[in-house]
Enzyme design. Structure first.
Site, PDB file in Angstrom:
ATOM      1  N   LYS A   1      38.526  90.126  51.696  1.00  0.00           N
ATOM      2  CA  LYS A   1      38.779  90.530  53.087  1.00  0.00           C
ATOM      3  C   LYS A   1      38.068  89.588  54.050  1.00  0.00           C
ATOM      4  O   LYS A   1      38.635  89.149  55.052  1.00  0.00           O
ATOM      5  CB  LYS A   1      38.322  91.982  53.306  1.00  0.00           C
ATOM      6  CG  LYS A   1      39.257  92.982  52.641  1.00  0.00           C
ATOM      7  CD  LYS A   1      38.695  94.385  52.561  1.00  0.00           C
ATOM      8  CE  LYS A   1      39.653  95.274  51.773  1.00  0.00           C
ATOM      9  NZ  LYS A   1      39.145  96.607  51.492  1.00  0.00           N
TER      10      LYS A   1
ATOM     11  N   GLN B   1      33.901  99.941  52.804  1.00  0.00           N
ATOM     12  CA  GLN B   1      34.572  99.842  51.507  1.00  0.00           C
ATOM     13  C   GLN B   1      34.329 101.108  50.684  1.00  0.00           C
ATOM     14  O   GLN B   1      33.185 101.533  50.516  1.00  0.00           O
ATOM     15  CB  GLN B   1      34.052  98.592  50.762  1.00  0.00           C
ATOM     16  CG  GLN B   1      34.761  98.305  49.468  1.00  0.00           C
ATOM     17  CD  GLN B   1      36.243  97.958  49.651  1.00  0.00           C
ATOM     18  OE1 GLN B   1      36.591  97.159  50.514  1.00  0.00           O
ATOM     19  NE2 GLN B   1      37.099  98.567  48.862  1.00  0.00           N
TER      20      GLN B   1
ATOM     21  N   ASP C   1      41.022 101.100  58.947  1.00  0.00           N
ATOM     22  CA  ASP C   1      41.623 101.704  57.757  1.00  0.00           C
ATOM     23  C   ASP C   1      42.510 102.893  58.119  1.00  0.00           C
ATOM     24  O   ASP C   1      43.257 103.395  57.282  1.00  0.00           O
ATOM     25  CB  ASP C   1      40.519 102.190  56.791  1.00  0.00           C
ATOM     26  CG  ASP C   1      40.262 101.194  55.665  1.00  0.00           C
ATOM     27  OD1 ASP C   1      41.176 100.400  55.360  1.00  0.00           O
ATOM     28  OD2 ASP C   1      39.155 101.213  55.114  1.00  0.00           O
TER      29      ASP C   1
END
Ligand code: NAD
Length: 303
Positions: A57, A101, A124
């Site tokens: 990422k 994460q 997200d």
């Protein structure tokens, strides 16, 4: 082995490159106006797979010109320490997107952490304000994988309106938001899961089938309507003939002769998810700029 007819293959790698090129172009335009988008990626602990995801990422962000701010914390980080970091990132104007994460270590309550992220920085799309906004069809940050699947579907099918979409799996990360996005695109949507009765018959009704289960090759050719478009989200590592490899939830080789189009695993949804994280960072920046504008306008207007 016969070559795969390319017309049937939904090439996630190639589409991801196009999405990343679009993002790079938008970032360049922003930087000419003196704005550099920033994405904060937070990793707690040493989970090997998470470390690879985070590294990818960060690399991808740098490639498209997004400033990446990496926060690697030890596995004994307390929930309060993590909440304090998220608070600082929420306040930091150089940070437009915050990604924590998952999974988090067991002593940290995932829901508490996700709810602490400013919904306008929630790249997200897991904050309940964004989940609710998606259910209501509002313009909010939506989860990367289902958003990426929608782009692949639009490119493969064109108009989605009126098509019957069956989503296999009902997780908060993939299945549920996928169903909401398909509904927003005017599909007729059926969501099936581990307790659904007669899964093959339900799946055979699908013009569009999205598989997000995590069971290697669960879906065989006899579960598919001839001419269906199949998006395989599943990523499963198996060992076959002594070799380790990744396969999807759909039996790709068996499905291929009868589908109109299908994503491969790997090279389908996977590369698109990370590209959509970059896209979401720009959407987040845009939403933040709109909110700041509304705030300024509200201050100027007489009460
Ligand atoms: P999850 O375990 O949270 O959810 C799985 C869902 O599948 C559940 O809703 C469950 O009811 C359903 N299910 C389980 N067994 C079933 C069965 N036999 N028949 C029908 N439904 C069944 O998983 P998830 O996070 O949604 O991920 C699903 C898969 O997608 C995994 O393989 C994961 O690795 C992959 N994934 C890929 C990406 C990507 O970028 N390509 C992103 C996220 C997840």
């Amino acid at each position: 082995m016969n070559a795969i007819p390319t017309l049937k293959l939904i090439d996630g790698k190639a589409t991801a490159m196009r999405v990343l090129a679009e993002v790079r172009e938008q970032v360049q335009a922003l930087r000419q106006r003196g704005v550099q988008p920033g994405l904060a990626v937070v990793l707690v602990g040493m989970d090997a797979a998470s470390q690879v995801y985070v590294r990818n990422k960060v690399l991808r962000a740098e490639e498209v010109g997004i400033r990446s701010l990496e926060h690697r914390l030890p596995s004994d980080t307390t929930q309060d320490e993590l909440l304090a970091l998220i608070d600082r990132l929420n306040q930091d104007p150089a940070v437009n997107g915050i990604l924590v994460q998952l999974p988090l270590p067991a002593h940290i309550e995932e829901h508490r952490i996700l709810q602490a992220i400013d919904p306008l920085k929630d790249v997200d799309g897991f904050h309940s304000a964004n989940v609710g906004g998606l259910a209501q069809g509002r313009d909010v940050l939506t989860p990367c994988t289902p958003s990426a699947c929608m782009r692949l579907l639009r490119e493969a099918c064109g108009e989605l309106s009126g098509k019957h979409a069956v989503v296999v799996g009902r997780s908060n990360i993939v299945g549920k938001p996928m169903a909401a996005l398909l509904l927003q695109a005017d599909c007729t949507v059926t969501v099936v899961h581990s307790l659904s009765r007669d899964l093959p018959a339900l799946c055979r009704q699908a013009d569009i089938l999205v598989a997000a289960v995590g069971k290697p090759r669960l879906i065989g050719a006899d579960w598919l309507k001839p001419g269906a478009v199949v998006i395989d989200v599943g990523i499963n590592r198996i060992t076959e003939a002594g070799h380790s490899r990744l396969v999807g939830d759909v039996d790709f080789a068996a499905a291929l002769p009868q589908v109109a189009a299908i994503t491969p695993v790997p090279g389908g949804v996977g590369p698109m998810t990370i590209a959509y994280l970059m896209k979401n960072t720009l959407i987040a920046l845009d939403l933040q700029q709109q909110a700041a504008h509304q705030e300024r306008t509200a201050c100027l207007s007489p009460c």
